[in-house]
Design a protein around this motif. Structure first.
Motif, short mmCIF file in Angstrom:
data_model
loop_
_atom_site.label_atom_id
_atom_site.label_comp_id
_atom_site.label_asym_id
_atom_site.label_seq_id
_atom_site.Cartn_x
_atom_site.Cartn_y
_atom_site.Cartn_z
N GLU A 98 29.29 37.61 64.08
CA GLU A 98 30.16 36.46 63.86
C GLU A 98 30.70 36.45 62.44
OE1 GLU A 98 28.45 32.66 65.23
OE2 GLU A 98 26.94 33.90 66.18
N VAL A 99 29.84 36.77 61.47
CA VAL A 99 30.24 36.79 60.07
C VAL A 99 31.32 37.85 59.85
CG1 VAL A 99 29.46 37.32 57.73
CG2 VAL A 99 28.06 35.88 59.20
N ALA A 157 39.74 36.07 58.20
CA ALA A 157 40.14 35.40 56.97
C ALA A 157 40.89 36.34 56.03
CB ALA A 157 38.92 34.83 56.25
N LEU A 158 40.48 37.59 55.97
CA LEU A 158 41.13 38.53 55.08
C LEU A 158 42.49 38.99 55.61
CD1 LEU A 158 38.10 40.71 53.95
CD2 LEU A 158 39.34 38.99 52.62
N SER A 159 42.76 38.78 56.89
CA SER A 159 44.04 39.18 57.45
C SER A 159 45.16 38.20 57.11
CB SER A 159 43.92 39.33 58.97
OG SER A 159 43.70 38.07 59.56
N LYS A 160 44.79 37.00 56.67
CA LYS A 160 45.79 35.98 56.33
C LYS A 160 46.20 36.11 54.87
CE LYS A 160 43.70 32.74 59.58
NZ LYS A 160 42.94 31.51 59.72
N ALA A 161 47.44 35.76 54.60
CA ALA A 161 47.95 35.78 53.23
C ALA A 161 47.40 34.58 52.46
CB ALA A 161 49.47 35.74 53.23
N VAL A 162 47.24 34.75 51.15
CA VAL A 162 46.71 33.69 50.30
C VAL A 162 47.75 33.31 49.27
CG1 VAL A 162 44.93 33.10 48.63
CG2 VAL A 162 44.36 34.49 50.59
N GLY A 163 47.98 32.01 49.13
CA GLY A 163 48.89 31.51 48.12
C GLY A 163 48.15 31.27 46.81
N LEU A 164 48.90 31.01 45.76
CA LEU A 164 48.29 30.79 44.45
C LEU A 164 47.48 29.50 44.39
CD1 LEU A 164 51.18 31.93 42.12
CD2 LEU A 164 49.04 33.12 42.60
N THR A 165 47.87 28.50 45.16
CA THR A 165 47.18 27.21 45.10
C THR A 165 46.17 27.04 46.24
OG1 THR A 165 48.94 26.18 46.38
CG2 THR A 165 49.13 26.10 43.96
N ASP A 207 42.73 27.30 48.46
CA ASP A 207 41.30 27.30 48.20
C ASP A 207 40.75 28.67 48.61
OD1 ASP A 207 38.74 26.54 47.60
OD2 ASP A 207 38.47 25.32 49.40
N LEU A 208 40.00 29.33 47.71
CA LEU A 208 39.51 30.67 48.00
C LEU A 208 38.20 30.70 48.77
CD1 LEU A 208 40.34 32.53 44.68
CD2 LEU A 208 41.53 32.63 46.86
N PHE A 209 37.45 29.61 48.75
CA PHE A 209 36.15 29.60 49.42
C PHE A 209 36.26 29.92 50.92
CE2 PHE A 209 32.56 27.18 51.36
CZ PHE A 209 31.56 28.06 50.96
N PRO A 210 37.20 29.32 51.66
CA PRO A 210 37.31 29.66 53.09
C PRO A 210 37.70 31.12 53.31
CG PRO A 210 38.49 27.64 52.64
CD PRO A 210 38.07 28.20 51.33
N ARG A 211 38.32 31.74 52.32
CA ARG A 211 38.71 33.14 52.47
C ARG A 211 37.55 34.08 52.12
NH1 ARG A 211 43.20 36.49 52.77
NH2 ARG A 211 43.09 38.35 51.46
N LEU A 212 36.79 33.75 51.08
CA LEU A 212 35.72 34.62 50.64
C LEU A 212 34.45 34.47 51.47
CD1 LEU A 212 36.15 34.24 46.78
CD2 LEU A 212 36.94 36.11 48.25
N GLN A 213 34.13 33.25 51.85
CA GLN A 213 32.94 32.96 52.64
C GLN A 213 33.33 32.12 53.87
OE1 GLN A 213 29.67 33.93 51.95
NE2 GLN A 213 30.48 35.15 50.28
N PRO A 214 34.10 32.68 54.78
CA PRO A 214 34.58 31.86 55.91
C PRO A 214 33.47 31.37 56.82
CG PRO A 214 35.09 34.16 56.28
CD PRO A 214 34.56 34.06 54.89
N HIS A 215 32.41 32.14 56.97
CA HIS A 215 31.31 31.71 57.83
C HIS A 215 30.58 30.51 57.23
CE1 HIS A 215 29.74 34.62 54.97
NE2 HIS A 215 28.53 34.16 55.17
#
Length: 169
Positions: free
Chosen positions: A53-54, A61-69, A71-79
Motif C-alpha cells: 500500500e505504501v 503521489a510522485l506521479s503528480k506535479a507539485v507547485g511552489l505553494t 504542501d510537500l507532506f502528502p507528496r513525501l509521506q502520502p501513506h
C-alpha cells in the motif's frame, strides 16, 4: 523406514510453526492489543504488512506535479498523510511484520520521550554520518549508563582562555 520419513516431517512442522508464529500470530496479537487500547490502523497483511500500500501511494503521489505553494507532506509521506486523516493522529501501521506506531500529538510525544528508563536511545551513526559529524558532541554516547567523561573536555574547547577584560585600542 518410518524414522526416515518421521524426522523430516517433524523438522518441517517445527519450522512451519515458528514461521506462522512470527509472521502471523505475533502481528495479529499486536494488532488486537493496539485496537483494544484505542490505537487503530490499516490491517496487517501476511508477511509484507502495509508495504504494498505504501509503495502504491508513493508512486501515485510522485506521479503528480507539485507547485511552489503546495504542501510537500502528502507528496513525501502520502501513506502517513492518508492514514492520519483516516485513523486519527495516533495509529499503527505495518512495515513487514514489525508494527510502527505513529504519534502526532505533541503532548503525547513529550510523555513518550521522557526517557527515564533509556528505552529510546540514539541510533549509532553510520560510517558516512560519523565522517560527516566527526567526534563532536552529537556523536557521543553513554557507556554502561554513565555519561562519557570526554564531553566536559570538549565543552571546554569552546570556552575562551585567558583574560578577556583587556580593552582593544
Amino acid at each position: 523406514m518410518e524414522l526416515v520419513i518421521l524426522v523430516p516431517c517433524c523438522f518441517f512442522l517445527v519450522a512451519l510453526t515458528k514461521f506462522l508464529y512470527h509472521y502471523l500470530w505475533v502481528p495479529l496479537r499486536i494488532q488486537h492489543m493496539m485496537n483494544s487500547q484505542g490505537i487503530k490502523g490499516p490491517p496487517y497483511r501476511f508477511i509484507h504488512g502495509n508495504n504494498k500500500e505504501v509503495t502504491k501511494m508513493r508512486k501515485e503521489a510522485l506521479s503528480k506535479a507539485v507547485g511552489l505553494t503546495d504542501d510537500l507532506f502528502p507528496r513525501l509521506q502520502p501513506h502517513i498523510y492518508s492514514w492520519i486523516n483516516t485513523y486519527g493522529k495516533n495509529f499503527v501501521y505495518w512495515n513487514g511484520v514489525r508494527a510502527e506506531v505513529v504519534i502526532s500529538e505533541p503532548e503525547l510525544i513529550k510523555e513518550v520521550m521522557k526517557n527515564s528508563e533509556k528505552i529510546f536511545q540514539r541510533r549509532k551513526l553510520t560510517d558516512v554520518g560519523g565522517k560527516l559529524l566527526g567526534n563532536g558532541l552529537c556523536s557521543l554516547r553513554e557507556k554502561n549508563g554513565q555519561s562519557i567523561e570526554s564531553w566536559p573536555i570538549m565543552l571546554s574547547w569552546g570556552k575562551p582562555k585567558g583574560k578577556s577584560s583587556k580593552s582593544i585600542n
